[in-house]
Scaffold this motif. Structure first.
Motif, PDB file in Angstrom:
ATOM      1  N   GLU A  42       0.810  -1.215   0.000  1.00 33.21           N
ATOM      2  CA  GLU A  42       0.000   0.000   0.000  1.00 33.21           C
ATOM      3  C   GLU A  42       0.838   1.257   0.000  1.00 33.21           C
ATOM      4  N   LEU A  43       2.064   1.119   0.526  1.00 31.83           N
ATOM      5  CA  LEU A  43       2.898   2.304   0.695  1.00 31.83           C
ATOM      6  C   LEU A  43       4.360   1.935   0.443  1.00 31.83           C
ATOM      7  N   ILE A  44       5.063   2.798  -0.261  1.00 36.27           N
ATOM      8  CA  ILE A  44       6.515   2.632  -0.442  1.00 36.27           C
ATOM      9  C   ILE A  44       7.174   3.778   0.300  1.00 36.27           C
ATOM     10  N   LYS A  45       8.030   3.425   1.246  1.00 41.40           N
ATOM     11  CA  LYS A  45       8.615   4.469   2.092  1.00 41.40           C
ATOM     12  C   LYS A  45      10.086   4.692   1.753  1.00 41.40           C
ATOM     13  N   ILE A  46      10.428   5.944   1.484  1.00 40.56           N
ATOM     14  CA  ILE A  46      11.818   6.336   1.202  1.00 40.56           C
ATOM     15  C   ILE A  46      12.205   7.400   2.212  1.00 40.56           C
ATOM     16  N   MET A  47      13.441   7.333   2.706  1.00 42.88           N
ATOM     17  CA  MET A  47      13.860   8.316   3.714  1.00 42.88           C
ATOM     18  C   MET A  47      14.876   9.298   3.143  1.00 42.88           C
ATOM     19  N   LEU A  66       4.646  13.469  -6.158  1.00 46.77           N
ATOM     20  CA  LEU A  66       4.861  12.032  -6.027  1.00 46.77           C
ATOM     21  C   LEU A  66       3.510  11.319  -5.920  1.00 46.77           C
ATOM     22  N   PRO A  67       3.456  10.055  -6.321  1.00 46.17           N
ATOM     23  CA  PRO A  67       2.216   9.307  -6.126  1.00 46.17           C
ATOM     24  C   PRO A  67       1.874   9.247  -4.635  1.00 46.17           C
ATOM     25  N   HIS A  68       0.586   9.206  -4.311  1.00 41.62           N
ATOM     26  CA  HIS A  68       0.190   9.274  -2.898  1.00 41.62           C
ATOM     27  C   HIS A  68       0.681   8.071  -2.090  1.00 41.62           C
ATOM     28  N   PHE A  69       1.013   6.978  -2.785  1.00 39.56           N
ATOM     29  CA  PHE A  69       1.472   5.796  -2.049  1.00 39.56           C
ATOM     30  C   PHE A  69       3.006   5.761  -1.927  1.00 39.56           C
ATOM     31  N   LEU A  70       3.653   6.846  -2.354  1.00 41.54           N
ATOM     32  CA  LEU A  70       5.100   6.955  -2.176  1.00 41.54           C
ATOM     33  C   LEU A  70       5.349   7.950  -1.043  1.00 41.54           C
ATOM     34  N   ASP A  71       5.821   7.439   0.081  1.00 39.95           N
ATOM     35  CA  ASP A  71       5.966   8.265   1.284  1.00 39.95           C
ATOM     36  C   ASP A  71       7.433   8.648   1.468  1.00 39.95           C
ATOM     37  N   LYS A 396      -3.548  12.434   5.722  1.00 36.59           N
ATOM     38  CA  LYS A 396      -4.418  11.744   6.685  1.00 36.59           C
ATOM     39  C   LYS A 396      -3.751  11.624   8.042  1.00 36.59           C
ATOM     40  N   GLY A 397      -2.421  11.724   8.078  1.00 33.63           N
ATOM     41  CA  GLY A 397      -1.702  11.564   9.347  1.00 33.63           C
ATOM     42  C   GLY A 397      -1.614  10.092   9.704  1.00 33.63           C
ATOM     43  N   GLY A 398      -0.806   9.801  10.691  1.00 33.64           N
ATOM     44  CA  GLY A 398      -0.713   8.446  11.219  1.00 33.64           C
ATOM     45  C   GLY A 398      -0.233   7.408  10.234  1.00 33.64           C
ATOM     46  N   GLN A 399       0.530   7.848   9.217  1.00 32.07           N
ATOM     47  CA  GLN A 399       0.999   6.858   8.245  1.00 32.07           C
ATOM     48  C   GLN A 399       2.371   6.299   8.588  1.00 32.07           C
ATOM     49  N   GLY A 400       2.889   6.755   9.742  1.00 32.40           N
ATOM     50  CA  GLY A 400       4.192   6.221  10.136  1.00 32.40           C
ATOM     51  C   GLY A 400       4.074   4.731  10.300  1.00 32.40           C
ATOM     52  N   GLY A 401       5.015   4.042   9.974  1.00 36.94           N
ATOM     53  CA  GLY A 401       4.839   2.606  10.105  1.00 36.94           C
ATOM     54  C   GLY A 401       4.911   1.950   8.765  1.00 36.94           C
TER      55      GLY A 401
END
Lengths: 401, 118
Positions: A42-47, A66-71, A396-401
């Motif tokens: 659902e989500l791809i996370k890059i730091m 960025l696409p919404h699923f790229l965090d 939306k917030g709370g997407q950490g994780g």
């Protein structure tokens, strides 16, 4: 075909790089979509590790491209944010005792533990404390020589700043009346810690890293090789223009898609694989690696630098003024290192967003920062507060994780 | 600039041992020499009072926008209004560009002919 809004934003931000930015955006979208489909995630996370990368990302609204699923999350790359509160408390005390304390402008508002007054060097100065803002260690050296009285330099920074301290020591430029309150921290151990923290907490893992540009100009891009080799993480040492960040994100996604993690240098304008050997040698002659406490994160092995014994003992503010080393605090935002109610302990490693913190722009603002991430112009909360938040979808917030 | 984190470009005017005098857009400063082979006329990156590496003129122009924006940010943070900050940041960048022998202004560099049509 991109929506009109994006065309406008790209045009505003990228100017002469418009066609490249448009192509990069398409590459990013295509690659991210392929990865999402392939992995059913659902989500791809890059730091982005570095505070200046977060500044660029937020200031220029990169997230909205960025696409919404790229965090794209911010990492612990702000040296002011991670300086232990204990050191601030010590510096405040020294200033009030009439010892001249030199530091950088973005350290002034950093608060010590608790809510007593004065808690920051800015407040200490208002109470008549001897606090001087300087542009560099060199300026503090010149001033301390001139006035000749006891003084202390509050030395924060990462590997980029470390040679500015090492060279004056090596060249015997530092007068004995200028002591050194050392809060230098090293970035690769913090990145290692962050990856481990995500694993231990069972959070959605980081899939790629934008490594810091100027730190890497000193330590060299090869210092990040452990990320692809040990953790399978594509890593790009990036510059700070918006186009640099877009390019780095695209490179990371291409490596994820091809399943070929490597370290790449996007910031070729200043970064070499071997780094700046002259600066590295100076640092090694004057300092040695030591375990060190990071505010909100706790003790990390070999993540700090301390002056090498005997030769430099007479400059060590901790020894000269009897300041004890910062204690260890676990990764717990209720610990004394992070003020109560503040989520900086999680924001600093990208687990929480500034907007997840109940104090963000309420009890904590750039004018009156409460938590350490709101203090420096490179702190994530400060950046978000000043630049506003532009995401591709309502946040939306709370997407950490 | 007194923040520790930002890197800023400058032109080397002279070198004396470990100290170099640089031109930061009309402001002369003494900085530490943090790499080998520094020489007058070079463009360098300054970070917290130390020159950490050299750049080509082309490298500098690639970064010109963000430097302008960083100066603007600093001015706004220090209480200057947005409009005045933008004007002063442009002026400072133009001084820096001239010190590097670049005749074009920041405004011209950001609106290079033909780019809008791409």
């Amino acid at each position: 075909m991109l929506p009109a809004f994006d065309q406008d934003r790209i045009r505003q931000v990228f100017r002469e790089n418009l066609s490249l930015a448009t192509r990069l955006r398409e590459t990013i979208e295509k690659c991210a979509e392929e990865i999402r489909k392939r992995e059913s995630c659902e989500l791809i996370k890059i730091m982005n590790f570095c505070g200046t990368h977060e500044w660029t990302t937020t200031r220029y609204g990169i997230r909205s491209l960025l696409p919404h699923f790229l965090d794209l999350v911010a990492g612990p790359g702000c040296p002011v944010c991670v300086t232990p509160a204990h050191y601030v408390e010590a510096a405040v005390k020294l200033a009030l005792e009439g010892i001249r304390v030199y530091t950088y402008g973005d350290v002034l508002k950093l608060r010590g533990p608790g809510s007593s007054y004065p808690a920051s060097l800015e407040e200490a100065k208002a109470c008549g404390g001897e606090v001087r803002v300087v542009y560099s260690y060199l300026d503090a050296i010149a001033d301390a020589r001139k006035h000749g009285r006891e003084s202390v330099f509050f030395a924060i920074g990462f590997e980029t700043t470390a040679p500015s301290y090492a060279l004056p020591f090596r060249e015997n430029m530092v007068p004995e009346n200028l002591k050194f309150l050392n809060a230098i921290r090293l970035t690769p151990p913090a990145m290692k810690y962050t990856i481990k923290l995500y694993q231990e907490r069972g959070l959605l893992p980081i899939r790629g890293v934008l490594a810091p540009g100027h730190v890497s100009a000193i330590i060299g891009a090869s210092a990040w090789d452990f990320l692809p080799k040990e953790h399978g993480l594509p890593t790009v040492v990036a510059g700070f223009e918006p186009i640099d960040v877009m390019l780095a994100v695209a490179q990371i996604l291409l490596m994820i898609r091809e399943n070929k993690p490597e370290t790449k240098i996007e910031y070729r304008r200043l970064v070499r694989w071997e780094g700046n050997q002259y600066a590295i040698k100076a640092i090694e002659e004057v300092f040695e690696k030591t375990d060190a406490v990071w505010r909100g994160l706790g003790l990390m092995p070999r993540s700090g630098l301390r002056l090498r014994g005997e030769l430099f003992d007479k400059f060590d503010a901790m020894k000269c003024f009897g300041i004890s080393e910062a204690g260890t605090t676990g990764h717990d935002s209720s610990g004394s290192e992070i003020p109560s109610g503040c989520k900086c302990g999680e924001v600093v490693v990208g687990i929480s967003k500034p907007v997840d913190c109940p104090m963000f722009l309420k009890g904590c603002s750039p004018a009156k920062p409460w938590g350490p991430c709101m203090v420096s112009s490179e702190g994530t909360c400060n950046v978000w507060a000043r630049q506003g938040i532009k995401t591709s979808e309502p946040f939306k917030g709370g997407q950490g994780g | 600039m007194v923040d520790v984190c930002w890197g800023v470009p400058a032109k080397v005017l002279s070198v004396n041992g470990q100290i170099a005098t640089v031109d930061l857009g009309g402001v002369r400063r003494e900085v530490l020499v943090g790499f080998e082979g520094i020489s007058p006329g070079q463009l360098v990156m300054i970070h917290a009072g130390i020159a950490i590496g050299s750049m080509t003129l082309e490298d500098f122009i690639v970064n010109v926008t963000i430097y302008r924006d960083l100066i603007e940010e600093e001015l706004i943070n220090s209480g200057v209004t947005e409009t005045a900050a933008r004007k002063r940041a442009n002026e400072e960048m133009n001084k820096l560009l001239r010190s590097f022998g670049i005749e074009k202004s920041i405004e011209e560099l950001q609106n290079l002919p033909g780019t809008e049509e791409e």
